[in-house]
Design a protein around this motif. Structure first.
Motif: not given
Length: 287
Positions: A59, A53, A20, A23
């Motif tokens: 993203g 999320d 992640d 993101a």
């Protein structure tokens, strides 16, 4: 358009990992923070991320990271909510989730003036202040004479023992990552004994000095001066405001005040370890 409050309240909170990273960096950028991908990589590998999320696009709409140091302490950092979801209770919900998951474990964090009221509402107490400094190191005021050299693999066990003593908790999972994470790692030595260590790691257009663990202010200065000599980038660091001697020396050498943050703690009265010898964190996000 932002989601309504009821919808936000139903969105699941999940653990984040190294996958992640981009993101999280995108979320930082969304809030006007630097992307700091190098730092995010360390935090997501050594700690546990928590995120929500964004259902309306790819993203994350919120995230934070918790770095655990065992049952006696964990640190919360990088608490972020996307701009389009700001001021809708998302940060409070994420923090309550983290507190519930932490249980009885004491938690620390560094708070801006904007975030401090929420953390006080959630049971955190200000126990100190930390000053962020940035600038090109001039070496106008020399450091005291100390023996400082690059760290070697043979130093690791001594560094870990010293860090555990001064930090007051086991952060082996962070310190053992320093040789790969930092561009430079130095140790101070006297009569064959390691009396301090410090790292210099890249963050966007700066080099961050941290952690700085040292026997006394003079040793901290010698470590920082040695690291500063190894880079042409501006330095950035965070120093407890109680370390007036070190702060005065850094400002005399070209570093300037950027901001002051509150050091906050929940479920214990004081941080473990020896604050007199703990001069700068690796990063405020990890405590």
């Amino acid at each position: 358009m932002p989601l309504s409050h009821p919808t936000l309240d139903r969105l699941p909170i999940r653990h984040l990992g190294p996958e992640d990273l981009l993101a999280c960096a995108d979320l930082s950028e969304n809030r006007g923070w630097p992307r700091e991908e190098h730092k995010w990589g360390l935090l997501l590998a050594a700690g546990v991320g928590h995120g929500i999320d964004d259902p309306s696009r790819k993203g994350l709409l919120a995230a934070c990271v918790v770095t655990s140091y065992g049952p006696g302490l964990a640190a919360i950092g990088m608490v972020l909510v996307a701009e389009r979801y700001a001021r809708q209770g998302v940060g409070r919900r994420l923090m309550r989730h983290v507190l519930a998951e932490a249980g009885d474990t004491p938690l620390s964090l560094y708070a801006t003036s904007n975030g401090q009221p929420l953390y006080e509402e959630l049971g955190f107490t200000e126990i100190g202040r930390s000053e962020m400094l940035r600038g090109h190191f001039t070496a106008a005021e020399p450091a005291p004479g100390r023996t400082v050299r690059p760290a070697t693999a043979e130093d690791l066990q001594d560094v870990l023992r010293l860090d555990h003593e001064i930090f007051g908790a086991d952060r082996t999972h962070l310190i053992t990552r320093l040789p790969a994470f930092a561009d430079h790692l130095r140790v101070a030595e006297q009569d064959g004994e390691i009396t301090g260590f410090a790292g210099l790691w890249p963050n966007m257009d700066t080099h961050v000095v941290g952690p700085v663990i040292a026997r006394d202010p003079g040793t901290a200065q010698a470590l920082i001066a040695s690291l500063a000599a190894a880079t042409d980038r501006p330095l950035r660091t965070d120093v407890d405001t109680g370390h007036t001697e070190l702060l005065t020396w850094l400002k005399a050498n070209g570093l300037e005040h950027i901001a002051t943050n509150a050091v906050m703690l929940r479920s214990r009265a004081a941080l473990p370890g020896d604050g007199n010898r703990r001069f700068a964190p690796l990063t405020v996000a990890a405590g």
